[in-house]
Scaffold this active site. Structure first.
Site, short mmCIF file in Angstrom:
data_model
loop_
_atom_site.label_atom_id
_atom_site.label_comp_id
_atom_site.label_asym_id
_atom_site.label_seq_id
_atom_site.Cartn_x
_atom_site.Cartn_y
_atom_site.Cartn_z
CB SER A 120 -0.88 0.14 1.18
OG SER A 120 -2.07 0.85 0.93
CG ASP A 175 -4.29 -2.65 0.83
OD1 ASP A 175 -3.07 -3.14 0.92
OD2 ASP A 175 -4.33 -1.38 1.22
#
Length: 270
Positions: A42, A157
């Protein structure tokens, strides 16, 4: 390939709190601690990929601080929610200005980032192709950013399965791994004010429960206290970078001691 043991750094996710990684990396650079390999998840993938591409930390910090004065909403291309509230093209364009069209094999430092494949329920470590595309997959917070299709499969993610990708950098050959976890650690938080904060707080809680045992497999863990930082905006970029700097500075002597015990020398002075 260097004969000495290799040092890797695993940079964790945490939305805007991930800017603390810039401060951590500044301390490691100042104390001549080698970084041979980088993995990221991320926002950790954003910072890690930009640094691995050759962008200087000073320039990256300057850009982050400048962006803190702009309206963060300009980075979010909001769409009617089908797969996510934000398409992600604007965020990707900012990353592109710093990374360019580089592929993984063109980076100055070997880099990898992680994303989660929903169909296969597997963590994917991305280390080939265009770096910006891999970073875009890694930042796709479920329900917020639209997922990315990789080989025909929907990816979100990497923090869903591996918030701080220690294994990814160790698999690349790191003998000594420094992990940086900038996200939630179970401490009390202010009440969520809107839908985005409710989604993010819930996601953070699940992420923390799923990943805390994996994070402990690193050789050294740095945990900046970023809870005062609003993860949804860049308004506190300078403060966040400083929190990362202070956290790393407070334990850098211990890191150096641990490296010496592992027979890993510091980089030579310039």
């Amino acid at each position: 390939m260097s004969e000495r043991p290799l040092v890797g750094i695993a940079l964790g996710g945490g939305a805007s709190r991930g800017l603390a990684h810039v401060g951590v990396l500044k301390v490691l650079r100042e104390h001549r601690i080698p970084i041979d390999l980088i993995s990221g998840c991320s926002m950790g993938a954003v910072v890690g990929g930009i640094v691995a591409s050759g962008c200087s930390l000073d320039y990256l910090e300057k850009i982050c601080v400048q962006m803190s004065f702009m309206d963060s909403r300009k980075l979010y291309d909001v769409v009617m929610p089908r797969k996510g509230f934000i398409r992600g093209d604007r965020a990707l364009s900012v990353i592109y200005t710093l990374v360019g069209d580089k592929t993984f094999d063109q980076l100055d430092i070997p880099f990898s980032c992680v994303t989660t494949c929903l169909e296969d329920a597997k963590l994917l470590t991305l280390e080939s192709g265009r770096v910006v595309d891999a970073i875009r997959a890694s930042i796709s917070v479920p329900g917020i950013f639209e997922p990315v299709m990789i080989d025909g499969k929907m990816c979100v993610d990497g923090g869903v399965m591996d918030r701080v990708p220690v294994k990814a950098v160790r698999d690349r050959g790191a003998d000594f791994v420094i992990a940086v976890d900038v996200a939630y650690h179970g401490t009390p938080r202010p009440q969520a004010k809107n839908l985005v904060e409710i989604l993010y707080h819930s996601y953070e809680l699940m992420e923390w429960q799923a990943n805390r045992s994996v994070i402990d497999t690193s050789d050294f863990l740095i945990t900046p206290d970023t809870m005062p930082i609003n993860p949804a905006t860049l308004d506190q970029a300078e403060e966040c970078i400083q929190l990362g700097y202070e956290a790393a500075a407070s334990c850098v002597d211990d890191i150096i001691t641990a490296l010496r015990m592992a027979n890993i020398p510091l980089l030579p002075e310039n």
